[in-house]
Design a protein around this motif. Structure first.
Motif, PDB file in Angstrom:
ATOM      1  N   GLY A  10      69.630   7.159  83.274  1.00 55.12           N
ATOM      2  CA  GLY A  10      69.500   6.439  82.009  1.00 55.12           C
ATOM      3  C   GLY A  10      68.269   5.564  81.950  1.00 55.12           C
ATOM      4  N   GLN A  11      68.016   5.101  80.741  1.00 58.43           N
ATOM      5  CA  GLN A  11      66.863   4.273  80.464  1.00 58.43           C
ATOM      6  C   GLN A  11      67.172   2.829  80.830  1.00 58.43           C
ATOM      7  N   LYS A  12      66.318   2.258  81.665  1.00 57.53           N
ATOM      8  CA  LYS A  12      66.499   0.872  82.086  1.00 57.53           C
ATOM      9  C   LYS A  12      65.460   0.000  81.395  1.00 57.53           C
ATOM     10  N   PRO A  13      65.807  -1.262  81.165  1.00 52.91           N
ATOM     11  CA  PRO A  13      64.832  -2.157  80.530  1.00 52.91           C
ATOM     12  C   PRO A  13      63.639  -2.392  81.455  1.00 52.91           C
ATOM     13  N   PRO A  14      62.477  -2.775  80.895  1.00 51.13           N
ATOM     14  CA  PRO A  14      61.313  -3.071  81.742  1.00 51.13           C
ATOM     15  C   PRO A  14      61.694  -4.107  82.803  1.00 51.13           C
ATOM     16  N   GLY A  15      61.276  -3.860  84.025  1.00 56.16           N
ATOM     17  CA  GLY A  15      61.612  -4.791  85.090  1.00 56.16           C
ATOM     18  C   GLY A  15      62.908  -4.453  85.797  1.00 56.16           C
ATOM     19  N   GLY A  16      63.579  -3.370  85.365  1.00 52.99           N
ATOM     20  CA  GLY A  16      64.816  -2.950  86.018  1.00 52.99           C
ATOM     21  C   GLY A  16      66.044  -3.524  85.341  1.00 52.99           C
ATOM     22  N   GLY A  17      67.159  -3.426  86.023  1.00 52.79           N
ATOM     23  CA  GLY A  17      68.419  -3.890  85.445  1.00 52.79           C
ATOM     24  C   GLY A  17      69.319  -2.727  85.083  1.00 52.79           C
ATOM     25  N   GLU A  18      70.310  -3.028  84.287  1.00 54.51           N
ATOM     26  CA  GLU A  18      71.316  -2.032  83.921  1.00 54.51           C
ATOM     27  C   GLU A  18      70.781  -1.095  82.842  1.00 54.51           C
ATOM     28  N   SER A  19      71.054   0.197  82.998  1.00 53.36           N
ATOM     29  CA  SER A  19      70.612   1.163  81.988  1.00 53.36           C
ATOM     30  C   SER A  19      71.406   0.985  80.703  1.00 53.36           C
TER      31      SER A  19
END
Length: 113
Positions: free
Chosen positions: A38-47
């Motif tokens: 899935g697509q994650k926000p810039p800088g990482g984190g939850e998709s």
């Protein structure tokens, strides 16, 4: 069409799109496979899909009468995602593919009938 009619149609479409139970979805979201697609926000984190899966569980565990406008908006988003992504099915065995894993994050297991 009234808002009530829209919401009833949304409920039907959501019930058709989401074929995993809250417990199946919760168990799936705990897997590494679920967290790596899935697509994650810039800088990482939850998709986006993983976050959506957690919202779907909350929606499924509510009584229909307690579902909010935000819930119905998310349900429409889920229906659209499942429809669009399902049309992109790759050839061959999809069991261990990011395509299937992504759909499962959105509450739909394409191998389940």
């Amino acid at each position: 069409m009234s808002d009530d009619d829209d919401d009833q149609q949304t409920e039907r479409d959501f019930a058709d799109a989401v074929n995993m139970t809250p417990s199946e979805l919760r168990k799936w979201l705990d897997t590494d496979e679920s967290k790596h697609v899935g697509q994650k926000p810039p800088g990482g984190g939850e998709s986006t899909g993983h976050e959506s899966g957690r919202h779907i569980i909350r929606i499924l565990e509510k009584h229909k009468a307690d579902r909010t406008d935000d819930d119905h908006a998310h349900m429409r988003k889920v229906v659209g995602y499942v429809a669009r992504h399902s049309e992109q099915r790759p050839d061959g065995d999809v069991h261990d593919t990011p395509w299937r894993y992504s759909l499962m994050n959105w509450g739909h297991d394409p191998e389940k009938h």
